[in-house]
Design a protein around this motif. Structure first.
Motif, PDB file in Angstrom:
ATOM      1  N   GLY A   1       0.770  -1.242  -0.113  1.00  0.00           N
ATOM      2  CA  GLY A   1      -0.120  -0.016   0.001  1.00  0.00           C
ATOM      3  C   GLY A   1       0.928   1.220  -0.001  1.00  0.00           C
ATOM      4  N   PRO A   2       0.202   2.208   0.142  1.00  0.00           N
ATOM      5  CA  PRO A   2       0.875   3.613   0.076  1.00  0.00           C
ATOM      6  C   PRO A   2       2.251   3.718   1.133  1.00  0.00           C
ATOM      7  N   GLU A   3       1.950   3.135   2.228  1.00  0.00           N
ATOM      8  CA  GLU A   3       3.125   3.410   3.280  1.00  0.00           C
ATOM      9  C   GLU A   3       4.361   2.664   2.839  1.00  0.00           C
ATOM     10  N   LEU A   4       4.028   1.440   2.520  1.00  0.00           N
ATOM     11  CA  LEU A   4       5.281   0.542   2.026  1.00  0.00           C
ATOM     12  C   LEU A   4       5.979   1.110   0.657  1.00  0.00           C
ATOM     13  N   VAL A   5       5.271   1.624  -0.430  1.00  0.00           N
ATOM     14  CA  VAL A   5       5.754   2.195  -1.762  1.00  0.00           C
ATOM     15  C   VAL A   5       6.668   3.187  -1.239  1.00  0.00           C
ATOM     16  N   ILE A   6       5.871   4.299  -0.478  1.00  0.00           N
ATOM     17  CA  ILE A   6       6.608   5.449  -0.146  1.00  0.00           C
ATOM     18  C   ILE A   6       8.118   5.287   0.555  1.00  0.00           C
ATOM     19  N   ALA A   7       8.061   4.136   1.506  1.00  0.00           N
ATOM     20  CA  ALA A   7       9.047   3.907   2.278  1.00  0.00           C
ATOM     21  C   ALA A   7      10.447   3.324   1.339  1.00  0.00           C
ATOM     22  N   GLN A   8       9.731   2.554   0.417  1.00  0.00           N
ATOM     23  CA  GLN A   8      10.540   1.867  -0.403  1.00  0.00           C
ATOM     24  C   GLN A   8      11.143   2.861  -1.544  1.00  0.00           C
ATOM     25  N   CYS A   9      10.341   3.784  -2.268  1.00  0.00           N
ATOM     26  CA  CYS A   9      11.048   4.868  -2.837  1.00  0.00           C
ATOM     27  C   CYS A   9      11.896   5.800  -2.282  1.00  0.00           C
ATOM     28  N   LYS A  10      11.445   6.217  -1.099  1.00  0.00           N
ATOM     29  CA  LYS A  10      12.429   7.028  -0.341  1.00  0.00           C
ATOM     30  C   LYS A  10      13.754   6.370  -0.018  1.00  0.00           C
ATOM     31  N   ALA A  11      13.800   5.085   0.097  1.00  0.00           N
ATOM     32  CA  ALA A  11      15.161   4.145   0.355  1.00  0.00           C
ATOM     33  C   ALA A  11      15.885   4.019  -0.736  1.00  0.00           C
TER      34      ALA A  11
ATOM     35  N   TRP B   1      -4.713   7.145  -3.470  1.00  0.00           N
ATOM     36  CA  TRP B   1      -3.544   6.870  -3.231  1.00  0.00           C
ATOM     37  C   TRP B   1      -2.298   7.243  -4.176  1.00  0.00           C
ATOM     38  N   LEU B   2      -2.724   7.395  -5.226  1.00  0.00           N
ATOM     39  CA  LEU B   2      -1.625   7.887  -6.242  1.00  0.00           C
ATOM     40  C   LEU B   2      -1.348   9.478  -5.897  1.00  0.00           C
ATOM     41  N   THR B   3      -2.482  10.230  -5.577  1.00  0.00           N
ATOM     42  CA  THR B   3      -2.095  11.517  -5.239  1.00  0.00           C
ATOM     43  C   THR B   3      -1.412  11.531  -3.946  1.00  0.00           C
ATOM     44  N   ARG B   4      -1.475  10.823  -2.925  1.00  0.00           N
ATOM     45  CA  ARG B   4      -0.845  10.948  -1.993  1.00  0.00           C
ATOM     46  C   ARG B   4       0.862  10.274  -2.128  1.00  0.00           C
TER      47      ARG B   4
END
Length: 322
Positions: free
Chosen positions: A23-33, A57-60
């Protein structure tokens, strides 16, 4: 040569989209890393009459990654990807394609069918399309229908894994295809990432280790089961979706079934319709690939990626000395 969007990653890794878990939380963490994060579009579910959650989700994701990039110009986030299940039972496909096109999703991952119109939509908004396959025949069809790259899902992968050795699958594809090639199948360490490249793949495709992360949308028992299990605990069965997949034997036993004596189901029973009774019936049967023996604790996604990066650098240094 890789397209620009897949270049300059911290390590050559794309996080696989996982049903429910991503979901967004995991995707954002992966991309930031520093690796490509992804999620299945079908994970974004709303009740009847509500606005599409996929839009939200895509906006966030876009807004949070943009804020990160502005604050960290020397360490920008990696791009993200959305997985589209193009099987005929996915009644949301057309709607989800329109939403992803409007949001200019940079990387599209397609599964369970190669559809030229989906690839065309990705290209029309400036994105690239990667298609996952389990054999060389499907690989050729995917490229013929307009995919930019391939995800070779080999033996040992989580989810709907193929039966072929990664060595055999990659060498057959590389005999005719020199475009982007990702490899999936029991990759859980930085050394395995380097091995995938040595074999001929451009990037590794990693899913199961990210189940045991703080940001994963998975029950705590599921995360702990990943940490407590190894390759011997993975069972291959078609019973739960109609397509052969890899699952955690302890979760099958917990559901009252014998993992050593499972019935099979044909592809005609496969359904990705929302609210599928089959999906609900098997909601406690948990998927996983064979590489989880390397996962021993639940930690933030960034810490898991830090470890992969250290292992990858150490493996490169070790090979250079041979």
């Amino acid at each position: 040569m890789l397209p620009p969007i897949l270049q300059n990653l911290r390590i050559p890794v794309v996080a696989a989209p996982m049903f429910i878990v991503s979901g967004p939380e995991l995707v954002i963490a992966q991309c930031k890393a520093g690796i490509v994060g992804s999620f299945p579009a079908l994970n974004a579910r709303e009740k009847d009459g509500e606005a599409p959650v996929l839009d939200t989700w895509l906006t966030r994701i876009a807004e949070e990654l943009d804020r990160h990039n502005q604050a960290n110009p020397d360490r920008p986030a990696a791009p993200f990807a959305v997985n589209q299940i193009v099987h005929r039972s996915n009644a949301r496909l057309d709607r989800d394609i329109e939403i992803c096109h409007r949001h200019k999703v940079p990387i599209w991952i397609t599964s369970l069918g190669a559809r030229p119109e989906v690839n065309a939509a990705a290209h029309d908004c400036g994105g690239i399309a990667l298609h996952d396959i389990i054999n060389n025949v499907f690989a050729r069809k995917a490229i013929e229908k307009g995919a930019d790259g391939l995800i070779a899902v080999a033996a040992g992968a989580g989810g709907h894994a193929g039966p072929q050795s990664p060595f055999a699958l990659v060498q057959e594809i590389r005999d005719w295809f020199d475009g982007p090639l990702l490899l999936s199948g029991a990759i859980a360490t930085g050394g395995a990432v380097l091995a995938a490249q040595a074999m001929g793949a451009d990037l590794a495709y990693i899913g199961s280790p990210f189940i045991a992360t703080a940001e994963a949308n998975a029950p705590q028992d599921y995360k702990q089961m990943i940490c407590d299990s190894g390759a011997m605990d993975i069972v291959t069965s078609s019973l739960f979706t109609g397509v052969s997949g890899n699952y955690l034997a302890p979760s099958i036993r917990k559901a009252g079934l014998d993992p050593d004596n499972l019935d099979s189901a044909g592809a005609e029973s496969m359904s990705f319709a929302e609210g599928s009774s089959k999906a609900k019936a098997w909601s406690q049967i948990w998927g996983s690939g064979q590489g989880i023996g390397a996962v021993r604790d639940i930690q933030p996604a960034a810490a898991r990626i830090d470890r992969l990066a250290r292992e990858y650098a150490a493996a490169k240094a070790r090979i250079a000395q041979l």
